[in-house]
Design a protein around this motif. Structure first.
Motif, short mmCIF file in Angstrom:
data_model
loop_
_atom_site.label_atom_id
_atom_site.label_comp_id
_atom_site.label_asym_id
_atom_site.label_seq_id
_atom_site.Cartn_x
_atom_site.Cartn_y
_atom_site.Cartn_z
N ARG A 1 0.78 -1.01 0.14
CA ARG A 1 0.08 0.17 0.10
C ARG A 1 1.07 0.76 0.18
O ARG A 1 0.37 1.98 -0.63
N ALA A 2 1.88 1.47 0.87
CA ALA A 2 2.72 2.18 0.98
C ALA A 2 4.01 2.67 -0.77
O ALA A 2 5.34 3.21 -1.13
N GLY A 3 3.73 1.82 -1.70
CA GLY A 3 4.14 1.31 -2.61
C GLY A 3 5.03 0.83 -2.89
O GLY A 3 6.23 1.06 -3.60
N ILE A 4 5.85 0.04 -1.76
CA ILE A 4 6.90 -1.28 -1.62
C ILE A 4 7.11 -1.25 -2.58
O ILE A 4 6.27 -2.89 -1.91
N ARG A 5 8.01 -2.18 -3.67
CA ARG A 5 7.85 -3.50 -4.18
C ARG A 5 9.35 -4.45 -4.39
O ARG A 5 8.90 -5.68 -5.47
N ASP A 6 10.84 -3.45 -3.44
CA ASP A 6 11.62 -3.87 -3.16
C ASP A 6 11.26 -5.30 -1.47
O ASP A 6 10.17 -3.90 -1.13
N GLU A 7 11.55 -6.33 -1.57
CA GLU A 7 12.18 -6.21 -0.04
C GLU A 7 12.89 -5.58 0.71
O GLU A 7 13.52 -6.04 0.40
#
Length: 66
Positions: free
Chosen positions: A33-39
């Motif tokens: 939801r925060a837009g973080i797509r990386d681990e």
């Protein structure tokens, strides 16, 4: 003890695994939801905890132990 019944230790391990999975999923949803797509390091930490918990539960009960 029947084949499909869990001992008290197994029940405890399953509960620990489910809690670890829930924490990992909550973190994943929050980061998505925060837009973080990386681990992130937090994701990797929670994933390690979830994997360790799953290793304590037999595959028959949803874990990874054979």
């Amino acid at each position: 003890m029947g084949r499909f019944r869990k001992t008290a230790e197994e029940k405890k391990a399953v509960a620990k695994m489910k809690a670890a999975d829930a924490a990992l999923n909550e973190n994943s949803d929050r980061e998505f939801r925060a837009g973080i797509r990386d681990e992130t390091p937090e994701y990797q930490r929670l994933n390690g905890v979830a994997n360790e918990a799953a290793a304590e539960v037999s595959w028959w009960h949803g874990g990874t132990r054979r």
